[in-house]
Scaffold this active site. Structure first.
Site, PDB file in Angstrom:
ATOM      1  N   PHE A  32      -0.667  -6.693   9.422  1.00 12.04           N
ATOM      2  CA  PHE A  32      -1.668  -6.686  10.492  1.00 12.04           C
ATOM      3  C   PHE A  32      -2.298  -5.313  10.685  1.00 12.04           C
ATOM      4  O   PHE A  32      -3.328  -5.165  11.319  1.00 12.04           O
ATOM      5  CB  PHE A  32      -1.077  -7.193  11.815  1.00 12.04           C
ATOM      6  CG  PHE A  32      -0.051  -6.296  12.428  1.00 12.04           C
ATOM      7  CD1 PHE A  32      -0.445  -5.219  13.203  1.00 12.04           C
ATOM      8  CD2 PHE A  32       1.299  -6.519  12.244  1.00 12.04           C
ATOM      9  CE1 PHE A  32       0.495  -4.377  13.770  1.00 12.04           C
ATOM     10  CE2 PHE A  32       2.239  -5.687  12.809  1.00 12.04           C
ATOM     11  CZ  PHE A  32       1.840  -4.617  13.571  1.00 12.04           C
ATOM     12  N   ILE A 102       8.189  -9.927  11.678  1.00 11.43           N
ATOM     13  CA  ILE A 102       8.329 -10.753  12.880  1.00 11.43           C
ATOM     14  C   ILE A 102       8.051 -12.225  12.587  1.00 11.43           C
ATOM     15  O   ILE A 102       7.741 -12.991  13.476  1.00 11.43           O
ATOM     16  CB  ILE A 102       7.358 -10.246  13.986  1.00 11.43           C
ATOM     17  CG1 ILE A 102       5.914 -10.198  13.470  1.00 11.43           C
ATOM     18  CG2 ILE A 102       7.785  -8.866  14.491  1.00 11.43           C
ATOM     19  CD1 ILE A 102       4.896  -9.816  14.527  1.00 11.43           C
ATOM     20  N   HIS A 118      11.596  -5.616  15.298  1.00  8.42           N
ATOM     21  CA  HIS A 118      10.357  -5.751  16.067  1.00  8.42           C
ATOM     22  C   HIS A 118      10.200  -7.136  16.689  1.00  8.42           C
ATOM     23  O   HIS A 118       9.123  -7.505  17.121  1.00  8.42           O
ATOM     24  CB  HIS A 118       9.155  -5.402  15.184  1.00  8.42           C
ATOM     25  CG  HIS A 118       9.163  -3.963  14.741  1.00  8.42           C
ATOM     26  ND1 HIS A 118       8.510  -3.515  13.616  1.00  8.42           N
ATOM     27  CD2 HIS A 118       9.765  -2.879  15.273  1.00  8.42           C
ATOM     28  CE1 HIS A 118       8.715  -2.200  13.475  1.00  8.42           C
ATOM     29  NE2 HIS A 118       9.470  -1.800  14.466  1.00  8.42           N
ATOM     30  N   THR A 192       8.723  -1.415   2.226  1.00 10.52           N
ATOM     31  CA  THR A 192       8.345  -0.587   3.373  1.00 10.52           C
ATOM     32  C   THR A 192       8.097   0.840   2.915  1.00 10.52           C
ATOM     33  O   THR A 192       8.807   1.350   2.060  1.00 10.52           O
ATOM     34  CB  THR A 192       9.421  -0.600   4.481  1.00 10.52           C
ATOM     35  OG1 THR A 192       9.078   0.369   5.476  1.00 10.52           O
ATOM     36  CG2 THR A 192      10.812  -0.309   3.949  1.00 10.52           C
ATOM     37  N   SER A 193       7.078   1.438   3.489  1.00  8.52           N
ATOM     38  CA  SER A 193       6.798   2.831   3.160  1.00  8.52           C
ATOM     39  C   SER A 193       7.576   3.749   4.099  1.00  8.52           C
ATOM     40  O   SER A 193       7.434   4.965   4.050  1.00  8.52           O
ATOM     41  CB  SER A 193       5.304   3.104   3.276  1.00  8.52           C
ATOM     42  OG  SER A 193       4.850   2.662   4.538  1.00  8.52           O
TER      43      SER A 193
END
Ligand code: ZN
Length: 249
Positions: A32, A102, A118, A192-193
């Site tokens: 997003f 999520i 989250h 994931t960064s």
């Protein structure tokens, strides 16, 4: 499949997986945070603003409009990465999944111990009486009145159990994640960064011997990793053959 990764998985009995948006993009769920040209025609503010607690309080209808368009996903299915992680848990090798996503796809794949840092779009509660509502309730409210979902019992606003900007992470979830990471003998960081804090800071609790990073871009953890895998996470975690792409240190 990555032979070096498979070897490490075989050699460990207490694996924890820490994942981010890249795990879900392979299920067709866009991040997003990605802002494209169309975005500016549709929304007046950046996503970080529209998903903040202040915005939720002050522009509730616009918040839900954005939320329905960008955060609720339709028909996404677990991919090879989700399925392999669930299988590793059933085999007793993997002890927990810690995720920044999520969408509930780890549970949909069969994972049981999942720390959703989250929150989840699949859980929604009345802010007044606490009544639970499924995601469909939030979606259906979009076609009614101002689009703000309201409790059928008390009229309170039904809020997604998703951590908004400015909001703190759930303490019990953090504690569970930290405890799992601390006990792990192997940590796999994938998709994931490691740019989103405080979630990304959790990997500093890892004391085990092998850290594996599976990501298409560099991450701050690369220097600590025993193995870097530069390929899509579904491919990297699948047990079937595929081309290589791992750098063994
Ligand atoms: Zn209520």
């Amino acid at each position: 499949m990555v032979p070096e990764l498979e070897r490490l998985i075989q050699a460990h009995q207490n694996i924890v997986f820490f994942g981010g948006a890249g795990v879900s993009t392979e299920s067709g769920i866009p991040d997003f945070r990605s802002v494209d040209g169309l975005y500016h025609q549709k929304f007046k503010y950046p996503p970080e603003t529209m998903l903040s607690h202040t915005f939720y309080e002050q522009h509730t209808a616009e918040f839900f409009d954005f939320y329905r368009q960008k955060l609720i996903v339709h028909g996404a299915k677990p991919n090879a990465a989700h399925l392999r992680l669930a299988k590793l848990e059933r085999e007793g090798k993997l002890k927990a999944v810690v995720t920044q996503n999520i969408d509930g796809l780890h549970q949909a794949a069969g994972s049981k111990t999942v720390y959703e840092l989250h929150g989840s779009t699949l859980r929604n509660y009345c802010t007044r009486c606490g009544k639970f509502y499924p995601v469909s309730f939030i979606e259906e409210a979009g076609g009614k009145g101002d689009g703000v979902p309201r409790c059928t019992d008390c009229g309170g606003i039904v809020k997604p159990d998703v951590v908004l900007y400015e909001e703190g992470l759930d303490e019990a979830t953090i504690e569970g994640a930290v405890s799992a990471i601390r006990r792990a003998d192997m940590l796999i960081v994938g998709g994931t960064s490691l740019a989103v804090y405080p979630a990304a800071g959790l990997i500093r609790y890892f004391r085990g011997d092998d850290l594996v990073v599976i990501n298409k871009q560099h991450t701050p953890a690369d220097g600590m990793a025993t193995l870097l895998v530069n390929k899509p996470i579904g491919q990297a975690l699948s047990e079937t053959e595929g081309e290589g792409g791992a750098i063994c240190r």
